[in-house]
Write an enzyme that holds these catalytic residues in place. Structure first.
Site, PDB file in Angstrom:
ATOM      1  N   ASP A 202       1.980  20.114 -20.570  1.00  0.00           N
ATOM      2  CA  ASP A 202       1.106  18.950 -20.736  1.00  0.00           C
ATOM      3  C   ASP A 202       1.922  17.987 -21.597  1.00  0.00           C
ATOM      4  O   ASP A 202       2.042  18.155 -22.803  1.00  0.00           O
ATOM      5  CB  ASP A 202      -0.203  19.353 -21.410  1.00  0.00           C
ATOM      6  CG  ASP A 202      -1.106  18.149 -21.671  1.00  0.00           C
ATOM      7  OD1 ASP A 202      -0.640  17.009 -21.510  1.00  0.00           O
ATOM      8  OD2 ASP A 202      -2.268  18.362 -22.058  1.00  0.00           O
TER       9      ASP A 202
ATOM     10  N   LYS B  32       0.500   7.445 -23.488  1.00  0.00           N
ATOM     11  CA  LYS B  32       1.009   7.748 -24.828  1.00  0.00           C
ATOM     12  C   LYS B  32       2.494   7.378 -24.874  1.00  0.00           C
ATOM     13  O   LYS B  32       2.834   6.224 -25.075  1.00  0.00           O
ATOM     14  CB  LYS B  32       0.796   9.227 -25.161  1.00  0.00           C
ATOM     15  CG  LYS B  32      -0.637   9.580 -25.533  1.00  0.00           C
ATOM     16  CD  LYS B  32      -1.503   9.846 -24.361  1.00  0.00           C
ATOM     17  CE  LYS B  32      -2.842  10.455 -24.727  1.00  0.00           C
ATOM     18  NZ  LYS B  32      -3.726  10.536 -23.548  1.00  0.00           N
TER      19      LYS B  32
ATOM     20  N   PHE C 167      -5.746  20.413 -24.679  1.00  0.00           N
ATOM     21  CA  PHE C 167      -6.485  19.193 -24.976  1.00  0.00           C
ATOM     22  C   PHE C 167      -7.822  19.273 -24.230  1.00  0.00           C
ATOM     23  O   PHE C 167      -7.923  19.946 -23.209  1.00  0.00           O
ATOM     24  CB  PHE C 167      -5.677  17.956 -24.546  1.00  0.00           C
ATOM     25  CG  PHE C 167      -6.419  16.685 -24.826  1.00  0.00           C
ATOM     26  CD1 PHE C 167      -6.638  16.266 -26.126  1.00  0.00           C
ATOM     27  CD2 PHE C 167      -6.940  15.917 -23.785  1.00  0.00           C
ATOM     28  CE1 PHE C 167      -7.362  15.113 -26.384  1.00  0.00           C
ATOM     29  CE2 PHE C 167      -7.657  14.756 -24.045  1.00  0.00           C
ATOM     30  CZ  PHE C 167      -7.868  14.358 -25.339  1.00  0.00           C
ATOM     31  N   ASP C 168      -8.845  18.564 -24.734  1.00  0.00           N
ATOM     32  CA  ASP C 168     -10.220  18.681 -24.198  1.00  0.00           C
ATOM     33  C   ASP C 168     -10.311  18.516 -22.681  1.00  0.00           C
ATOM     34  O   ASP C 168     -10.993  19.281 -22.014  1.00  0.00           O
ATOM     35  CB  ASP C 168     -11.166  17.621 -24.771  1.00  0.00           C
ATOM     36  CG  ASP C 168     -10.923  17.294 -26.208  1.00  0.00           C
ATOM     37  OD1 ASP C 168      -9.945  17.791 -26.781  1.00  0.00           O
ATOM     38  OD2 ASP C 168     -11.706  16.518 -26.760  1.00  0.00           O
TER      39      ASP C 168
ATOM     40  N   HIS D 277     -19.234  14.609 -28.353  1.00  0.00           N
ATOM     41  CA  HIS D 277     -18.898  13.690 -29.439  1.00  0.00           C
ATOM     42  C   HIS D 277     -18.806  12.232 -28.981  1.00  0.00           C
ATOM     43  O   HIS D 277     -18.932  11.329 -29.782  1.00  0.00           O
ATOM     44  CB  HIS D 277     -17.621  14.133 -30.175  1.00  0.00           C
ATOM     45  CG  HIS D 277     -16.355  13.879 -29.436  1.00  0.00           C
ATOM     46  ND1 HIS D 277     -16.004  14.568 -28.313  1.00  0.00           N
ATOM     47  CD2 HIS D 277     -15.343  13.013 -29.653  1.00  0.00           C
ATOM     48  CE1 HIS D 277     -14.842  14.137 -27.869  1.00  0.00           C
ATOM     49  NE2 HIS D 277     -14.421  13.188 -28.667  1.00  0.00           N
TER      50      HIS D 277
ATOM     51  N   TYR E 298       0.837  -1.206   0.000  1.00  0.00           N
ATOM     52  CA  TYR E 298       0.000   0.000   0.000  1.00  0.00           C
ATOM     53  C   TYR E 298       0.870   1.254   0.000  1.00  0.00           C
ATOM     54  O   TYR E 298       0.596   2.219  -0.716  1.00  0.00           O
ATOM     55  CB  TYR E 298      -0.926   0.014   1.221  1.00  0.00           C
ATOM     56  CG  TYR E 298      -1.957   1.104   1.151  1.00  0.00           C
ATOM     57  CD1 TYR E 298      -3.209   0.852   0.584  1.00  0.00           C
ATOM     58  CD2 TYR E 298      -1.684   2.396   1.596  1.00  0.00           C
ATOM     59  CE1 TYR E 298      -4.154   1.853   0.479  1.00  0.00           C
ATOM     60  CE2 TYR E 298      -2.622   3.405   1.498  1.00  0.00           C
ATOM     61  CZ  TYR E 298      -3.864   3.126   0.944  1.00  0.00           C
ATOM     62  OH  TYR E 298      -4.799   4.131   0.826  1.00  0.00           O
TER      63      TYR E 298
ATOM     64  N   ALA F 187       2.027  14.696 -22.534  1.00  0.00           N
ATOM     65  CA  ALA F 187       1.593  13.371 -23.015  1.00  0.00           C
ATOM     66  C   ALA F 187       2.550  12.801 -24.070  1.00  0.00           C
ATOM     67  O   ALA F 187       2.878  11.625 -24.047  1.00  0.00           O
ATOM     68  CB  ALA F 187       0.176  13.466 -23.571  1.00  0.00           C
TER      69      ALA F 187
HETATM   70  N1  F0G Z   1      -3.254  15.885 -22.633  1.00  0.00           N
HETATM   71  C1  F0G Z   1      -3.188  15.538 -23.923  1.00  0.00           C
HETATM   72  C2  F0G Z   1      -2.366  16.364 -24.863  1.00  0.00           C
HETATM   73  C3  F0G Z   1      -3.878  14.407 -24.389  1.00  0.00           C
HETATM   74  O1  F0G Z   1      -3.810  14.081 -25.681  1.00  0.00           O
HETATM   75  C4  F0G Z   1      -4.654  13.650 -23.472  1.00  0.00           C
HETATM   76  C5  F0G Z   1      -5.400  12.480 -23.905  1.00  0.00           C
HETATM   77  C6  F0G Z   1      -4.685  14.058 -22.132  1.00  0.00           C
HETATM   78  C7  F0G Z   1      -3.977  15.179 -21.747  1.00  0.00           C
HETATM   79  C8  F0G Z   1      -5.486  13.316 -21.098  1.00  0.00           C
HETATM   80  O2  F0G Z   1      -4.868  12.143 -20.757  1.00  0.00           O
HETATM   81  O3  F0G Z   1      -6.462  10.369 -21.468  1.00  0.00           O
HETATM   82  O4  F0G Z   1      -4.604   9.883 -19.865  1.00  0.00           O
HETATM   83  O5  F0G Z   1      -6.535  11.240 -19.159  1.00  0.00           O
HETATM   84  N2  F0G Z   1      -5.586  12.215 -25.119  1.00  0.00           N
HETATM   85  C9  F0G Z   1      -6.237  11.050 -25.679  1.00  0.00           C
HETATM   86  C10 F0G Z   1      -6.384  11.222 -27.158  1.00  0.00           C
HETATM   87  C11 F0G Z   1      -7.483  10.606 -24.984  1.00  0.00           C
HETATM   88  O6  F0G Z   1      -7.094  10.392 -27.770  1.00  0.00           O
HETATM   89  O7  F0G Z   1      -5.800  12.142 -27.740  1.00  0.00           O
HETATM   90  P1  F0G Z   1      -5.665  10.836 -20.304  1.00  0.00           P
END
Ligand code: F0G
Length: 459
Positions: free
Chosen positions: A215, A258, A124-125, A450, A71, A217
């Site tokens: 960010d 990623k 990112f969204d 979407h 843990y 990723a």
């Molecule tokens: N930042 C970026 C640039 C991303 O592309 C994503 C996720 C996230 C943050 C969020 O990360 O999914 O681990 O919570 N992108 C995916 C995509 C979902 O399809 O581009 P996560």
């Protein structure tokens, strides 16, 4: 390009099903023309996302068996922390279950007052959503080249430095909570950010005492593009480039699904231990789990520790960005327009240009994604006006700057033969492009529409 050296061989295979066109017409109609509602087993080549869909290596699977499930204070945790500290040079590293968990923890800490703005090269969204949920106002500030799909430029993901300066001056620095640099810039096509642009952004952040967040990723793909394209970096390793790039920022959030090539995981890094770390720890314990596992199993932490290193390997990265460049070259042969040059993780087809007879509010990016599924069982997704939610104040639909269909390539999963199928299928769709129908939404949720909207073809 002559060939892509694929620096691995295949030890385990997973069968995928080939369906008929007639079957696919029925399947996509039954899914209300939303590819997220398809069963993955009805998809032949899945380009919906490169997130969590990569193939782990034998070394990662072996590490998983050695995962320590304690843990608190497990061996796998320390293995991950040591690796991440060495790569990024940050004092505090927090594992979390995925990228958006890091965002959920960070933005309530950064946004001090409701209405403060956070400025990004492009959010990112989920990052945009978490700035909003924390009471902040997200603003995008990408360089103009990023929005011209036909223009070939090396760093189309860059921040527009002049607009960043002007926005901070307009708003007043007290009304800004921070700056975010997304690498690579996913929403404009997986386009990289140059070291020079990061340095210039950091200089502005320092001058105004604003926190600069990466960010991260796709940090390794970004580093490799800098090595390939930016003067002075050809002889630096991707590790050295990563270390320098992260040195300009104060904090990073990272989806490890990623470039760290795991199926689940994320990180939050803080450069200087003192700042923000107590708040981060409290929010992690409340929402994710104790700080030494952060919502992940010990075996996930172990796979992530190995994956971080593999993701920076330069023979892997040459293959990785080589795959999207190869696919793009094949698309040139069949006359498909896309965001040039190809991104690191994806090729973004410019569906607005491919299907000029469809207005933006009939979602050309979505229409092309449906057509590609019907043609060959290939799943992709809209990054255009269908992805945009309605304006929360007016309820009106919002038009995206570009209508893309994203072909996101999972890591180490598909071979060059699969890429050939994708290009050939798009060539077939191109032959009947003027017959492709637009779409109308028949039901939609209020946010992130979407994923769950139902649609029907028009006419
Ligand atoms: N930042 C970026 C640039 C991303 O592309 C994503 C996720 C996230 C943050 C969020 O990360 O999914 O681990 O919570 N992108 C995916 C995509 C979902 O399809 O581009 P996560």
């Amino acid at each position: 390009m002559k060939y892509i050296p694929e620096p691995f061989k295949i030890k385990m295979v997973e069968p995928i099903k080939v369906t008929t066109e007639e079957e696919r017409r029925g399947l996509i109609a039954a899914a209300d023309y939303n590819a997220f509602s398809l069963k993955a087993e009805d998809v032949y080549i899945d380009l919906l996302t490169d997130s969590g869909t990569g193939a782990m290596s034998d070394a990662q699977w072996a590490a998983m068996l050695m995962g320590d499930e304690s843990y608190s204070g497990g061996r796998s945790y320390y293995q991950l922390i040591d690796t991440a500290k060495e790569i990024f040079g940050y004092e505090y590293i927090q594992p979390v279950h995925q990228g958006r968990a890091a965002e959920k923890v960070l933005f309530p800490v950064l946004v001090e007052r409701p209405g403060q703005t956070v400025i990004a090269n492009t959010f990112f969204d989920t990052t945009r959503a978490h700035v909003g949920l924390a009471g902040g106002r997200p603003i995008d500030c990408v360089c103009p080249e990023g929005l011209d799909s036909a223009l070939d430029a090396p760093f189309k993901g860059n921040m527009d430095i002049a607009t960043l300066e002007a926005t901070i001056a307009d708003l007043g620095v007290d009304n800004v909570a921070g700056i975010v640099m997304t690498i690579t810039n996913n929403s404009v096509g997986g386009q990289p950010v140059s070291m020079a642009n990061m340095r210039a952004t950091a200089e502005i952040a320092r001058r105004h005492h604003l926190p600069l967040v990466i960010d991260a990723a796709r940090f390794a793909e970004n580093a490799f593009f800098i090595k390939q394209r930016e003067e002075g970096y050809a002889d630096k390793s991707t590790r050295e480039i990563t270390r320098e790039f992260f040195g300009y920022a104060d904090i990073f959030t990272m989806s490890a699904k990623k470039d760290a090539i795991t199926n689940m995981g994320g990180l939050l890094g803080v450069k200087e231990e003192g700042e923000h770390v107590p708040d981060v720890k409290s929010l992690v314990i409340a929402g994710e789990g104790y700080v030494t596992y952060g919502g992940l199993s010990g075996r996930d932490l172990a796979a992530l520790a190995v994956g971080l290193g593999e993701g920076l390997d330069e023979s892997y990265l040459a293959y990785r960005v080589g795959q999207s460049a190869y696919l793009a070259a094949r698309l040139d042969e069949v006359g498909i327009p896309y965001q040039r040059p190809a991104g690191g993780h994806a090729v973004f087809i410019d569906a607005g240009r491919l299907l000029p007879h469809l207005p933006w509010n009939q979602y050309p990016g979505h229409a092309l994604a449906v057509e590609l599924y019907v043609e060959a069982g290939i799943r992709s997704c809209d990054i255009g006006s269908f992805l945009m939610d309605r304006d929360p104040e007016t309820g009106l639909e919002q038009r995206a700057p570009l209508e893309f269909t994203r072909l996101a390539i999972p890591r180490r999963v598909y071979t060059q033969a699969h890429l050939d199928v994708i290009a050939e299928a798009l060539g077939e769709v191109n032959k009947r492009a003027d017959e492709v129908k637009g779409y109308q939404i028949i039901s939609e949720p209020k946010v992130l529409r979407h994923f769950t909207s139902k649609l029907r073809p028009i006419g």
